[in-house]
Design a protein around this motif. Structure first.
Motif, PDB file in Angstrom:
ATOM      1  N   ASP A 171       2.907   3.038  -2.145  1.00  0.00           N
ATOM      2  CA  ASP A 171       3.480   3.278  -3.611  1.00  0.00           C
ATOM      3  C   ASP A 171       4.704   4.269  -3.508  1.00  0.00           C
ATOM      4  OD1 ASP A 171       1.482   1.548  -4.204  1.00  0.00           O
ATOM      5  OD2 ASP A 171      -0.015   3.250  -4.952  1.00  0.00           O
ATOM      6  N   ALA A 224       6.858   0.467 -11.940  1.00  0.00           N
ATOM      7  CA  ALA A 224       7.733   1.559 -11.141  1.00  0.00           C
ATOM      8  C   ALA A 224       9.137   0.978 -11.040  1.00  0.00           C
ATOM      9  CB  ALA A 224       7.217   1.674  -9.563  1.00  0.00           C
ATOM     10  N   LYS A 264       1.801  -5.457  -9.357  1.00  0.00           N
ATOM     11  CA  LYS A 264       1.571  -4.023  -9.121  1.00  0.00           C
ATOM     12  C   LYS A 264       2.992  -3.061  -9.013  1.00  0.00           C
ATOM     13  CE  LYS A 264      -0.031  -1.868  -5.558  1.00  0.00           C
ATOM     14  NZ  LYS A 264      -0.850  -1.208  -4.386  1.00  0.00           N
ATOM     15  N   GLN A 265       4.043  -3.889  -8.623  1.00  0.00           N
ATOM     16  CA  GLN A 265       5.256  -3.261  -8.421  1.00  0.00           C
ATOM     17  C   GLN A 265       6.203  -3.366  -9.646  1.00  0.00           C
ATOM     18  OE1 GLN A 265       6.628  -5.768  -5.124  1.00  0.00           O
ATOM     19  NE2 GLN A 265       6.138  -4.229  -3.789  1.00  0.00           N
ATOM     20  N   TYR A 316       7.580   2.846  -1.922  1.00  0.00           N
ATOM     21  CA  TYR A 316       8.119   1.738  -2.848  1.00  0.00           C
ATOM     22  C   TYR A 316       9.042   2.341  -3.979  1.00  0.00           C
ATOM     23  CZ  TYR A 316       8.195  -1.416  -6.841  1.00  0.00           C
ATOM     24  OH  TYR A 316       8.677  -2.245  -7.565  1.00  0.00           O
ATOM     25  N   HIS A 338       0.702  -1.179   0.079  1.00  0.00           N
ATOM     26  CA  HIS A 338      -0.100  -0.074  -0.041  1.00  0.00           C
ATOM     27  C   HIS A 338       0.772   1.307   0.053  1.00  0.00           C
ATOM     28  CE1 HIS A 338      -3.544  -2.468   0.685  1.00  0.00           C
ATOM     29  NE2 HIS A 338      -2.919  -3.068   1.734  1.00  0.00           N
TER      30      HIS A 338
END
Length: 289
Positions: free
Chosen positions: A200, A228, A224-225, A203, A198
């Motif tokens: 972001d 980035a 989802k990572q 990260y 959660h």
């Protein structure tokens, strides 16, 4: 160096016990996948995960994505069975957890050879214990088939009795040691995972930090990572343009018998030309992928 560059910006752990995840991985924009038989798999699911990973590799369909299998340690009840199952399944590399000596790499290579694996199948080593980090120079130069060091910060923080902090000060020394050892021995090196899905902003900051520190990419725990990491560990348009400008200027200077060039008021020497070549090769490899 530049001819061997392969993008490893995003390296996603995929649980070997999850068939749907193994299938979904074929469509993800990750540079590499670690098909995990170790931490992500419960003891009573080890045998099933082993069979599923071997079947997924044999079936293929992963395209450009590098597929690495993280096996269980050879001194566990599952390690040698893992080796036997995946030796000829088509993995791009085998990742050994908690490496603390070069002898462990030799034992893995011997086990793979005995199981009929390709003789040049690369080995990857996880650095995730205090002793492992203290011995990284010997480990990194400990076997000719070793191709990458993967940093495991979660286990390290536990063993250090440290605390996870936003700036990751608790693992700075260890991560720097990993980059140093990898560069000294011509290996790839991958940063540890970010556990808070959660967070972001945090990260993204760790991705930038890892890139600034010299890592080739980051290990991930969720799709989802990926985006980035791909963005952070790729050269920017400005970096590519500057690299091309510096390399052109340096080559022109060389043609005139000069040892240096000047670009935008800054001196460009051989070391800058070498780094420019690396940046351009990485950008080309990403574009080709």
């Amino acid at each position: 160096m530049t001819s061997a560059i392969r993008p490893r910006r995003s390296v996603l752990y995929m649980p070997g016990a999850n068939v749907r995840a193994l299938d979904k991985a074929r469509s993800l924009d990750a540079d590499a996948l670690i098909l995990d038989l170790e931490d992500a798999v419960a003891p009573d699911a080890k045998a099933q995960a082993r069979e599923q990973v071997a079947a997924a590799l044999t079936a293929g369909g992963y395209g450009r994505r590098e597929c690495i299998v993280r096996i269980n340690a050879l001194d566990t009840p599952w390690g040698l069975d893992d080796v036997a199952a995946i030796a000829r399944a088509g993995a791009d590399a085998v990742l050994l957890p908690k490496v603390q000596s070069s002898a462990q790499l030799h034992a893995l290579a011997d086990a793979l050879d005995a199981a009929g694996a390709p003789p040049d199948l690369p080995l990857w080593a996880m650095a995730e214990t205090p002793l492992g980090f203290l011995r990284l120079d010997a480990i990194a130069g400990g076997h000719p088939r070793l191709a990458a060091i993967v940093v495991g910060t979660s286990d390290l923080v536990k063993d250090l009795h440290a605390r996870h902090t936003p700036g990751r000060e608790e693992t700075l020394l260890a991560r720097s040691m990993a980059v140093m050892a990898a560069r000294a021995h011509g290996l790839a090196v991958l940063d540890g995972v970010h556990l808070d899905l959660h967070d972001d902003a945090g990260y993204a900051a760790t991705c930038r930090q890892g890139r600034d520190q010299g890592f080739d990419g980051k290990t991930l725990i969720h799709p989802k990572q990926i985006a980035a990491a791909n963005a952070a560990f790729a050269p920017t348009d400005d970096e590519v343009a500057l690299a091309r400008k510096r390399l052109d200027a340096w080559r022109a200077a060389q043609a005139e018998g000069l040892g240096v060039a000047v670009v935008d008021g800054a001196l460009v020497e051989n070391l800058h030309a070498q780094e420019a070549e690396r940046v351009l090769a990485l950008a080309a490899a990403i574009a080709g992928a």
